[in-house]
Design a protein around this motif. Sequence first.
Motif, PDB file in Angstrom:
ATOM      1  N   GLY A  76      12.643   5.937  48.665  1.00  0.00           N
ATOM      2  CA  GLY A  76      11.966   6.711  47.637  1.00  0.00           C
ATOM      3  C   GLY A  76      12.237   8.203  47.721  1.00  0.00           C
ATOM      4  O   GLY A  76      11.556   9.003  47.081  1.00  0.00           O
ATOM      5  N   SER A  77      13.230   8.577  48.482  1.00  0.00           N
ATOM      6  CA  SER A  77      13.577   9.989  48.629  1.00  0.00           C
ATOM      7  C   SER A  77      14.211  10.515  47.348  1.00  0.00           C
ATOM      8  O   SER A  77      14.933   9.806  46.659  1.00  0.00           O
ATOM      9  CB  SER A  77      14.570  10.154  49.792  1.00  0.00           C
ATOM     10  OG  SER A  77      15.057  11.472  49.841  1.00  0.00           O
ATOM     11  N   GLY A  78      13.981  11.762  47.057  1.00  0.00           N
ATOM     12  CA  GLY A  78      14.619  12.409  45.918  1.00  0.00           C
ATOM     13  C   GLY A  78      15.881  13.157  46.319  1.00  0.00           C
ATOM     14  O   GLY A  78      16.527  13.779  45.478  1.00  0.00           O
ATOM     15  N   PHE A  79      16.243  13.098  47.603  1.00  0.00           N
ATOM     16  CA  PHE A  79      17.400  13.823  48.095  1.00  0.00           C
ATOM     17  C   PHE A  79      18.691  13.102  47.728  1.00  0.00           C
ATOM     18  O   PHE A  79      18.751  11.883  47.677  1.00  0.00           O
ATOM     19  CB  PHE A  79      17.318  13.975  49.622  1.00  0.00           C
ATOM     20  CG  PHE A  79      18.392  14.857  50.190  1.00  0.00           C
ATOM     21  CD1 PHE A  79      18.280  16.230  50.121  1.00  0.00           C
ATOM     22  CD2 PHE A  79      19.517  14.314  50.775  1.00  0.00           C
ATOM     23  CE1 PHE A  79      19.268  17.053  50.634  1.00  0.00           C
ATOM     24  CE2 PHE A  79      20.512  15.126  51.294  1.00  0.00           C
ATOM     25  CZ  PHE A  79      20.386  16.498  51.220  1.00  0.00           C
ATOM     26  N   ALA A  80      19.730  13.866  47.469  1.00  0.00           N
ATOM     27  CA  ALA A  80      21.083  13.347  47.257  1.00  0.00           C
ATOM     28  C   ALA A  80      22.051  14.330  47.911  1.00  0.00           C
ATOM     29  O   ALA A  80      21.745  15.515  48.053  1.00  0.00           O
ATOM     30  CB  ALA A  80      21.396  13.192  45.769  1.00  0.00           C
ATOM     31  N   LEU A  81      23.194  13.854  48.304  1.00  0.00           N
ATOM     32  CA  LEU A  81      24.163  14.676  49.033  1.00  0.00           C
ATOM     33  C   LEU A  81      24.669  15.883  48.241  1.00  0.00           C
ATOM     34  O   LEU A  81      25.175  16.831  48.834  1.00  0.00           O
ATOM     35  CB  LEU A  81      25.352  13.829  49.480  1.00  0.00           C
ATOM     36  CG  LEU A  81      25.048  12.796  50.558  1.00  0.00           C
ATOM     37  CD1 LEU A  81      26.286  11.954  50.833  1.00  0.00           C
ATOM     38  CD2 LEU A  81      24.561  13.466  51.820  1.00  0.00           C
ATOM     39  N   ARG A  82      24.501  15.885  46.931  1.00  0.00           N
ATOM     40  CA  ARG A  82      24.966  17.032  46.143  1.00  0.00           C
ATOM     41  C   ARG A  82      24.230  18.309  46.539  1.00  0.00           C
ATOM     42  O   ARG A  82      24.693  19.405  46.253  1.00  0.00           O
ATOM     43  CB  ARG A  82      24.825  16.752  44.651  1.00  0.00           C
ATOM     44  CG  ARG A  82      23.416  16.647  44.157  1.00  0.00           C
ATOM     45  CD  ARG A  82      23.336  16.367  42.653  1.00  0.00           C
ATOM     46  NE  ARG A  82      21.986  16.040  42.275  1.00  0.00           N
ATOM     47  CZ  ARG A  82      21.484  14.814  42.287  1.00  0.00           C
ATOM     48  NH1 ARG A  82      22.230  13.795  42.636  1.00  0.00           N
ATOM     49  NH2 ARG A  82      20.238  14.597  41.929  1.00  0.00           N
ATOM     50  N   ALA A  83      23.085  18.187  47.225  1.00  0.00           N
ATOM     51  CA  ALA A  83      22.322  19.358  47.672  1.00  0.00           C
ATOM     52  C   ALA A  83      22.885  19.968  48.954  1.00  0.00           C
ATOM     53  O   ALA A  83      22.461  21.041  49.354  1.00  0.00           O
ATOM     54  CB  ALA A  83      20.858  18.967  47.897  1.00  0.00           C
ATOM     55  N   VAL A  84      23.839  19.285  49.580  1.00  0.00           N
ATOM     56  CA  VAL A  84      24.410  19.772  50.836  1.00  0.00           C
ATOM     57  C   VAL A  84      25.343  20.939  50.550  1.00  0.00           C
ATOM     58  O   VAL A  84      26.200  20.860  49.674  1.00  0.00           O
ATOM     59  CB  VAL A  84      25.165  18.638  51.567  1.00  0.00           C
ATOM     60  CG1 VAL A  84      25.872  19.155  52.799  1.00  0.00           C
ATOM     61  CG2 VAL A  84      24.206  17.511  51.928  1.00  0.00           C
ATOM     62  N   PRO A  85      25.171  22.050  51.303  1.00  0.00           N
ATOM     63  CA  PRO A  85      26.061  23.196  51.089  1.00  0.00           C
ATOM     64  C   PRO A  85      27.484  22.864  51.540  1.00  0.00           C
ATOM     65  O   PRO A  85      27.706  22.007  52.380  1.00  0.00           O
ATOM     66  CB  PRO A  85      25.451  24.292  51.965  1.00  0.00           C
ATOM     67  CG  PRO A  85      24.643  23.580  52.980  1.00  0.00           C
ATOM     68  CD  PRO A  85      24.206  22.291  52.351  1.00  0.00           C
ATOM     69  N   GLY A  86      28.430  23.567  50.967  1.00  0.00           N
ATOM     70  CA  GLY A  86      29.824  23.361  51.348  1.00  0.00           C
ATOM     71  C   GLY A  86      30.523  22.412  50.400  1.00  0.00           C
ATOM     72  O   GLY A  86      29.980  21.979  49.387  1.00  0.00           O
ATOM     73  N   SER A  87      31.712  22.070  50.776  1.00  0.00           N
ATOM     74  CA  SER A  87      32.553  21.232  49.932  1.00  0.00           C
ATOM     75  C   SER A  87      32.235  19.755  50.111  1.00  0.00           C
ATOM     76  O   SER A  87      32.299  19.247  51.228  1.00  0.00           O
ATOM     77  CB  SER A  87      34.028  21.484  50.287  1.00  0.00           C
ATOM     78  OG  SER A  87      34.843  20.515  49.690  1.00  0.00           O
ATOM     79  N   PRO A  88      31.930  19.058  49.033  1.00  0.00           N
ATOM     80  CA  PRO A  88      31.734  17.611  49.142  1.00  0.00           C
ATOM     81  C   PRO A  88      32.993  16.900  49.652  1.00  0.00           C
ATOM     82  O   PRO A  88      32.904  15.888  50.327  1.00  0.00           O
ATOM     83  CB  PRO A  88      31.407  17.169  47.715  1.00  0.00           C
ATOM     84  CG  PRO A  88      30.973  18.404  47.012  1.00  0.00           C
ATOM     85  CD  PRO A  88      31.666  19.539  47.683  1.00  0.00           C
ATOM     86  N   ALA A  89      34.146  17.471  49.377  1.00  0.00           N
ATOM     87  CA  ALA A  89      35.398  16.859  49.828  1.00  0.00           C
ATOM     88  C   ALA A  89      35.464  16.801  51.354  1.00  0.00           C
ATOM     89  O   ALA A  89      35.968  15.832  51.924  1.00  0.00           O
ATOM     90  CB  ALA A  89      36.592  17.628  49.273  1.00  0.00           C
TER      91      ALA A  89
END
Length: 190
Positions: A76-89
């Motif tokens: 039920g978390s609202g977190f997603a990796l897009r919030a992580v700083p830096g390059s997703p690559a």
Amino acid sequence: MSAAAVGLVADAWRDGPLDLIRSADSRPNNGEIFAQSIDLYRRAHAALVAAREDGLEKLRAFVAVASDANLPWAGGSGFALRAVPGSPAEFVQHVDDRVWFTAEMMREQGQPAGLLHRSVSATFKAPTPFGMPGWPDTVASAMERLTLMDRSGAPKALADLAVVEAALLDAPDHLGADALARFSHQALLG
């Protein structure tokens, strides 16, 4: 197979990427991280079983999920990796490198050697989480302490102790990130 899945998650996701995740402005709490770890364990286990049965390219399914920037987290978390700083690559590359190494080891030395390598990694990096042989003992200890604690104000998911114990043994993430955060805050699971 279970220990190898724990090791794959520890090597691919918890080491390195988790530091980036914790540095996000809207970083997830420990309950959210715990729930996501359980979900990733299940997905790693399924990918390892599929790789054994249908070929090593099936490990790519784990990479796709573990590095999906838009996938909502478990519990039920609202977190997603897009919030992580830096390059997703870079994040994707880290996960991909760990899974590639596992596949190469399985290809060159056989699947049992690759599974053993990841299992040994789990033994040193994550000896007691869900999926490891010691998990039922960890749950039993947590339940003993939980019965003695004041649970007023606790998430509703922690009201029925028999249900809590069953969920911890089979699918801790189904208790929800809030309940798991309570476990983490109280250091009930180690």
